[in-house]
Design a protein around this motif. Structure first.
Motif, PDB file in Angstrom:
ATOM      1  N   TRP A  98     -15.852  16.319  23.381  1.00 42.40           N
ATOM      2  CA  TRP A  98     -16.402  15.424  22.723  1.00 42.40           C
ATOM      3  C   TRP A  98     -15.117  15.564  21.538  1.00 42.40           C
ATOM      4  O   TRP A  98     -15.306  14.157  21.548  1.00 42.40           O
ATOM      5  CB  TRP A  98     -17.253  17.000  21.941  1.00 42.40           C
ATOM      6  CG  TRP A  98     -17.432  16.952  20.677  1.00 42.40           C
ATOM      7  CD1 TRP A  98     -18.773  16.001  19.904  1.00 42.40           C
ATOM      8  CD2 TRP A  98     -17.516  16.949  19.332  1.00 42.40           C
ATOM      9  NE1 TRP A  98     -18.919  15.988  18.995  1.00 42.40           N
ATOM     10  CE2 TRP A  98     -17.802  15.963  18.419  1.00 42.40           C
ATOM     11  CE3 TRP A  98     -15.909  17.179  18.407  1.00 42.40           C
ATOM     12  CZ2 TRP A  98     -17.627  15.982  17.131  1.00 42.40           C
ATOM     13  CZ3 TRP A  98     -15.918  17.850  17.407  1.00 42.40           C
ATOM     14  CH2 TRP A  98     -16.592  16.964  17.104  1.00 42.40           C
ATOM     15  N   CYS A 101     -13.757  11.990  22.849  1.00 41.49           N
ATOM     16  CA  CYS A 101     -14.422  10.879  23.021  1.00 41.49           C
ATOM     17  C   CYS A 101     -14.714  10.494  21.264  1.00 41.49           C
ATOM     18  O   CYS A 101     -14.070   9.232  21.248  1.00 41.49           O
ATOM     19  CB  CYS A 101     -16.222  11.492  22.430  1.00 41.49           C
ATOM     20  SG  CYS A 101     -16.273  11.178  24.346  1.00 41.49           S
ATOM     21  N   TYR A 105     -13.875   7.564  20.148  1.00 40.64           N
ATOM     22  CA  TYR A 105     -14.130   7.302  18.350  1.00 40.64           C
ATOM     23  C   TYR A 105     -13.041   6.427  16.970  1.00 40.64           C
ATOM     24  O   TYR A 105     -13.359   5.288  17.288  1.00 40.64           O
ATOM     25  CB  TYR A 105     -15.136   7.852  18.447  1.00 40.64           C
ATOM     26  CG  TYR A 105     -16.315   7.393  17.143  1.00 40.64           C
ATOM     27  CD1 TYR A 105     -17.408   7.314  17.663  1.00 40.64           C
ATOM     28  CD2 TYR A 105     -15.923   7.585  15.755  1.00 40.64           C
ATOM     29  CE1 TYR A 105     -17.908   6.613  16.718  1.00 40.64           C
ATOM     30  CE2 TYR A 105     -17.063   7.078  14.524  1.00 40.64           C
ATOM     31  CZ  TYR A 105     -18.050   6.895  15.421  1.00 40.64           C
ATOM     32  OH  TYR A 105     -18.955   6.181  14.623  1.00 40.64           O
ATOM     33  N   GLY A 122     -15.873   5.527  22.456  1.00 43.09           N
ATOM     34  CA  GLY A 122     -16.277   7.237  22.549  1.00 43.09           C
ATOM     35  C   GLY A 122     -17.519   7.300  22.378  1.00 43.09           C
ATOM     36  O   GLY A 122     -18.035   8.920  21.649  1.00 43.09           O
ATOM     37  N   GLY A 124     -19.722   8.544  24.156  1.00 46.67           N
ATOM     38  CA  GLY A 124     -19.799   9.496  24.944  1.00 46.67           C
ATOM     39  C   GLY A 124     -20.195  10.426  23.671  1.00 46.67           C
ATOM     40  O   GLY A 124     -21.096  11.692  24.356  1.00 46.67           O
ATOM     41  N   TYR A 125     -19.645  10.889  22.824  1.00 45.09           N
ATOM     42  CA  TYR A 125     -19.335  11.917  22.261  1.00 45.09           C
ATOM     43  C   TYR A 125     -20.766  12.578  22.419  1.00 45.09           C
ATOM     44  O   TYR A 125     -21.181  14.008  21.001  1.00 45.09           O
ATOM     45  CB  TYR A 125     -18.958  11.754  20.766  1.00 45.09           C
ATOM     46  CG  TYR A 125     -19.493  11.813  19.904  1.00 45.09           C
ATOM     47  CD1 TYR A 125     -20.100  12.613  19.504  1.00 45.09           C
ATOM     48  CD2 TYR A 125     -20.224   9.804  19.598  1.00 45.09           C
ATOM     49  CE1 TYR A 125     -21.088  11.652  17.823  1.00 45.09           C
ATOM     50  CE2 TYR A 125     -19.834   9.621  18.324  1.00 45.09           C
ATOM     51  CZ  TYR A 125     -20.611  11.020  17.006  1.00 45.09           C
ATOM     52  OH  TYR A 125     -21.905  10.344  16.445  1.00 45.09           O
TER      53      TYR A 125
END
Length: 147
Positions: A98, A101, A105, A122, A124-125
């Motif tokens: 997290w 990512c 971001y 980012g 994917g967080y």
């Protein structure tokens, strides 16, 4: 009364939580850099709409990326700490993912290009965050049912 024993691996959860604090500091430094370049004086949170130059736009993007981070950090940390009670290594890995990512971001969004689409680097967080929420919920269910 039910009791819980915290696994020795829970230290990894603390390390993952610490990574979110580091990303927050990186956000602060990033936003400050863009604030200085745009010459936006405190206490203004954003550049005014009358500013249409690239520096003001990038500052607004950096500031928004930081605000979005703060909006999500608290609930993610809560889920990390709860999920880590049952799944310390997996939760820690997801917490670290997290953080990585969220850094991606920030970097992408702060470029200010293409309508803010750089933030998708980012994105994917969201998967890590939802995974932590799910594991936290499962930890609660398993605790209540005595599993």
């Amino acid at each position: 009364m039910a009791t819980m024993t915290i696994a020795p691996d829970y230290g990894y959860v603390f390390l993952a939580a610490t990574s979110t604090f580091i990303v927050n500091v990186l956000h602060m430094l990033n936003t400050g850099t863009y604030r200085k370049a745009a010459k936006i004086a405190y206490p203004a949170a954003y550049a005014p709409d009358s500013r249409t130059d690239a520096e003001a736009h990038k500052f607004n993007c950096a500031q928004r990326a930081h605000a979005n981070f703060i909006e999500n950090q608290v609930s993610t940390l809560g889920a990390l700490f709860i999920a880590g009670l049952t799944y310390p290594r997996v939760a820690a890995g997801m917490g670290l993912g997290w953080s990585v990512c969220r850094w991606l971001y920030m970097k992408g969004y702060s470029e200010g290009a293409d309508g803010g689409k750089g933030r998708y680097r980012g994105i994917g967080y969201i998967l890590f965050q939802l995974g932590l929420f799910g594991m936290a919920g499962w930890t609660g269910v398993a605790t209540v049912l005595g599993w």
